[in-house]
Write a protein that holds these residues in place. Sequence first.
Motif, PDB file in Angstrom:
ATOM      1  N   GLN A  30      -1.521 -11.056   0.805  1.00 42.29           N
ATOM      2  CA  GLN A  30      -1.977 -10.262   1.955  1.00 42.29           C
ATOM      3  C   GLN A  30      -3.502 -10.136   1.949  1.00 42.29           C
ATOM      4  N   LEU A  31      -4.064  -9.906   0.772  1.00 39.79           N
ATOM      5  CA  LEU A  31      -5.519  -9.776   0.661  1.00 39.79           C
ATOM      6  C   LEU A  31      -6.185 -11.095   1.072  1.00 39.79           C
ATOM      7  N   GLU A  32      -5.604 -12.226   0.666  1.00 36.81           N
ATOM      8  CA  GLU A  32      -6.164 -13.534   1.037  1.00 36.81           C
ATOM      9  C   GLU A  32      -6.072 -13.744   2.556  1.00 36.81           C
ATOM     10  N   ALA A  33      -4.979 -13.252   3.156  1.00 34.47           N
ATOM     11  CA  ALA A  33      -4.824 -13.373   4.622  1.00 34.47           C
ATOM     12  C   ALA A  33      -5.884 -12.533   5.335  1.00 34.47           C
ATOM     13  N   LEU A  34      -6.155 -11.351   4.798  1.00 34.99           N
ATOM     14  CA  LEU A  34      -7.215 -10.516   5.390  1.00 34.99           C
ATOM     15  C   LEU A  34      -8.572 -11.194   5.230  1.00 34.99           C
ATOM     16  N   ALA A  35      -8.803 -11.799   4.043  1.00 35.00           N
ATOM     17  CA  ALA A  35     -10.086 -12.473   3.797  1.00 35.00           C
ATOM     18  C   ALA A  35     -10.295 -13.606   4.806  1.00 35.00           C
ATOM     19  N   GLU A  36      -9.176 -14.278   5.180  1.00 36.88           N
ATOM     20  CA  GLU A  36      -9.249 -15.400   6.139  1.00 36.88           C
ATOM     21  C   GLU A  36      -9.238 -14.908   7.583  1.00 36.88           C
ATOM     22  N   SER A  37      -8.890 -13.644   7.797  1.00 38.06           N
ATOM     23  CA  SER A  37      -8.714 -13.138   9.169  1.00 38.06           C
ATOM     24  C   SER A  37     -10.059 -12.891   9.844  1.00 38.06           C
ATOM     25  N   ALA A  38      -9.997 -12.478  11.097  1.00 38.90           N
ATOM     26  CA  ALA A  38     -11.222 -12.206  11.883  1.00 38.90           C
ATOM     27  C   ALA A  38     -11.814 -10.827  11.564  1.00 38.90           C
ATOM     28  N   ALA A  39     -11.153 -10.059  10.688  1.00 37.17           N
ATOM     29  CA  ALA A  39     -11.686  -8.722  10.350  1.00 37.17           C
ATOM     30  C   ALA A  39     -13.093  -8.857   9.767  1.00 37.17           C
ATOM     31  N   GLY A  40     -13.946  -7.886  10.067  1.00 37.48           N
ATOM     32  CA  GLY A  40     -15.324  -7.912   9.559  1.00 37.48           C
ATOM     33  C   GLY A  40     -15.427  -7.469   8.108  1.00 37.48           C
ATOM     34  N   ALA A  41     -14.426  -6.709   7.654  1.00 38.71           N
ATOM     35  CA  ALA A  41     -14.385  -6.219   6.271  1.00 38.71           C
ATOM     36  C   ALA A  41     -12.917  -5.994   5.918  1.00 38.71           C
ATOM     37  N   MET A  42     -12.651  -5.592   4.682  1.00 36.31           N
ATOM     38  CA  MET A  42     -11.260  -5.360   4.273  1.00 36.31           C
ATOM     39  C   MET A  42     -11.220  -4.410   3.088  1.00 36.31           C
ATOM     40  N   VAL A  43     -10.089  -3.746   2.922  1.00 32.99           N
ATOM     41  CA  VAL A  43      -9.914  -2.785   1.823  1.00 32.99           C
ATOM     42  C   VAL A  43      -8.562  -3.040   1.167  1.00 32.99           C
ATOM     43  N   SER A  44      -8.512  -2.866  -0.151  1.00 33.75           N
ATOM     44  CA  SER A  44      -7.243  -3.066  -0.865  1.00 33.75           C
ATOM     45  C   SER A  44      -6.436  -1.774  -0.888  1.00 33.75           C
ATOM     46  N   LYS A  45      -5.163  -1.923  -1.197  1.00 36.79           N
ATOM     47  CA  LYS A  45      -4.236  -0.793  -1.257  1.00 36.79           C
ATOM     48  C   LYS A  45      -4.743   0.218  -2.282  1.00 36.79           C
ATOM     49  N   SER A  46      -4.668   1.511  -1.943  1.00 34.16           N
ATOM     50  CA  SER A  46      -5.040   2.538  -2.920  1.00 34.16           C
ATOM     51  C   SER A  46      -4.245   2.310  -4.196  1.00 34.16           C
ATOM     52  N   CYS A  47      -4.942   2.145  -5.305  1.00 36.35           N
ATOM     53  CA  CYS A  47      -4.220   1.858  -6.541  1.00 36.35           C
ATOM     54  C   CYS A  47      -4.292   3.026  -7.516  1.00 36.35           C
ATOM     55  N   THR A  48      -3.270   3.057  -8.364  1.00 36.66           N
ATOM     56  CA  THR A  48      -3.218   3.989  -9.476  1.00 36.66           C
ATOM     57  C   THR A  48      -3.536   3.177 -10.737  1.00 36.66           C
ATOM     58  N   LEU A  49      -3.768   3.853 -11.856  1.00 38.16           N
ATOM     59  CA  LEU A  49      -4.158   3.113 -13.062  1.00 38.16           C
ATOM     60  C   LEU A  49      -3.050   2.140 -13.465  1.00 38.16           C
ATOM     61  N   GLN A  50      -1.812   2.634 -13.472  1.00 35.25           N
ATOM     62  CA  GLN A  50      -0.648   1.782 -13.791  1.00 35.25           C
ATOM     63  C   GLN A  50       0.078   1.382 -12.509  1.00 35.25           C
ATOM     64  N   PRO A  51       0.791   0.244 -12.540  1.00 36.96           N
ATOM     65  CA  PRO A  51       1.577  -0.137 -11.350  1.00 36.96           C
ATOM     66  C   PRO A  51       2.606   0.946 -11.010  1.00 36.96           C
ATOM     67  N   ARG A  52       2.944   1.044  -9.733  1.00 36.84           N
ATOM     68  CA  ARG A  52       3.931   2.044  -9.295  1.00 36.84           C
ATOM     69  C   ARG A  52       4.906   1.407  -8.307  1.00 36.84           C
ATOM     70  N   ASP A  53       6.181   1.792  -8.411  1.00 34.12           N
ATOM     71  CA  ASP A  53       7.164   1.333  -7.423  1.00 34.12           C
ATOM     72  C   ASP A  53       7.059   2.128  -6.127  1.00 34.12           C
ATOM     73  N   GLY A  54       6.648   3.362  -6.247  1.00 33.12           N
ATOM     74  CA  GLY A  54       6.572   4.205  -5.044  1.00 33.12           C
ATOM     75  C   GLY A  54       7.908   4.854  -4.732  1.00 33.12           C
ATOM     76  N   ASN A  55       8.016   5.397  -3.555  1.00 33.97           N
ATOM     77  CA  ASN A  55       9.183   6.174  -3.149  1.00 33.97           C
ATOM     78  C   ASN A  55      10.351   5.282  -2.716  1.00 33.97           C
ATOM     79  N   PRO A  56      11.586   5.821  -2.710  1.00 31.89           N
ATOM     80  CA  PRO A  56      12.745   5.031  -2.292  1.00 31.89           C
ATOM     81  C   PRO A  56      12.712   4.723  -0.785  1.00 31.89           C
ATOM     82  N   GLU A  57      13.340   3.593  -0.442  1.00 31.84           N
ATOM     83  CA  GLU A  57      13.469   3.201   0.972  1.00 31.84           C
ATOM     84  C   GLU A  57      14.610   3.959   1.625  1.00 31.84           C
TER      85      GLU A  57
END
Length: 315
Positions: A30-57
């Motif tokens: 996704q980050l590579e797609a944003l880098a290739e896109s017409a957007a003027g800038a880009m930001v990565s997903k808010s990260c925590t120190l360790q990986p997280r699964d997040g909330n249930p679907e």
Amino acid sequence: MADLTTQFLELPLKNPLMNASGVWCSVASQLEALAESAAGAMVSKSCTLQPRDGNPEPRYRVINGERTFGSINSMGLPNEGFAYYLRYAQRHDYEQKPLFMSISGLTLDDNLTMVDSLKDAVIPALLEVNLSCPNVPGKSQIGYDFDAMDTLLAEVSSGYQRPFGVKLPPYFDMAHFDEAAEILNRYPLVAFVTCINSIGNALVIDIDSETTLIKPKDGFGGLGGDYVLPTALANVNAFYRRCPEKTIIGCGGVKSGTEAFLHLLAGATLVQIGTSLYEEGPGIFPRVLDELAAIMDDKGYKTIADFRGKLKTIA
Ligand SMILES: O=C1NC(=O)NC(C(=O)O)N1
């Protein structure tokens, strides 16, 4: 033809559009797609120190009537962990477009650990400290705890010793605009302010099933899309007026050139797209840019500087 080029902290940008953190920016593809896109800038997903699964679907839903009015989400900070995004930031082509790196540590120490590592990495990624995730069960938003926000800004300023920014929750009271701005203005290294994150803890109910749309937190989640545009514009303009030394990034309710124009008019320098990017994909960027250029041409504005921040009020 309108000139959409702009600057951010003296960096030249092709245009003022970028993604909102969390949307189309969680994994490298996704980050590579944003880098290739017409957007003027880009930001990565808010990260925590360790990986997280997040909330249930289900944890993200668009809210539809005769059209899509917005979205509700309770992702819960699912992410690949700080080291993953740092690795991407170390291989990003900064000549192509600026990269912002968003962090949202679960503790002050985790935030400071990430800040130290980012500083030591000596890369031109721009740090956006997320003070406003509403979706981690049991964690309140730092942006609504002014003492905690003050402490965090003091610690990050002394640890990072370079310009950085913050992602704020929406405020709804003039005294809160005043108090938040007063704190931000104590920290000259807080170079930019991104307004707004989702409107936290909304509740969307499906009348047929008589059930909440999303699972986490009994259906309470952050609201995005059309619903939040007036609140987003108010927060952009409130901090634009109160923090003249800082740059404002607008986020909330952008789905066309119209809302991008309004965010710029209200004082934003860059404009982030969340819900509509989630639904349309990176092809939204050229569409919104064309619409913005057409509005500028209709109004006779040649550059963004011709109208940015020039919102008129009624005397
Ligand atoms: O800061 C955030 N804002 C949101 O609306 N959702 C995400 C999340 O839940 O991860 N984080």
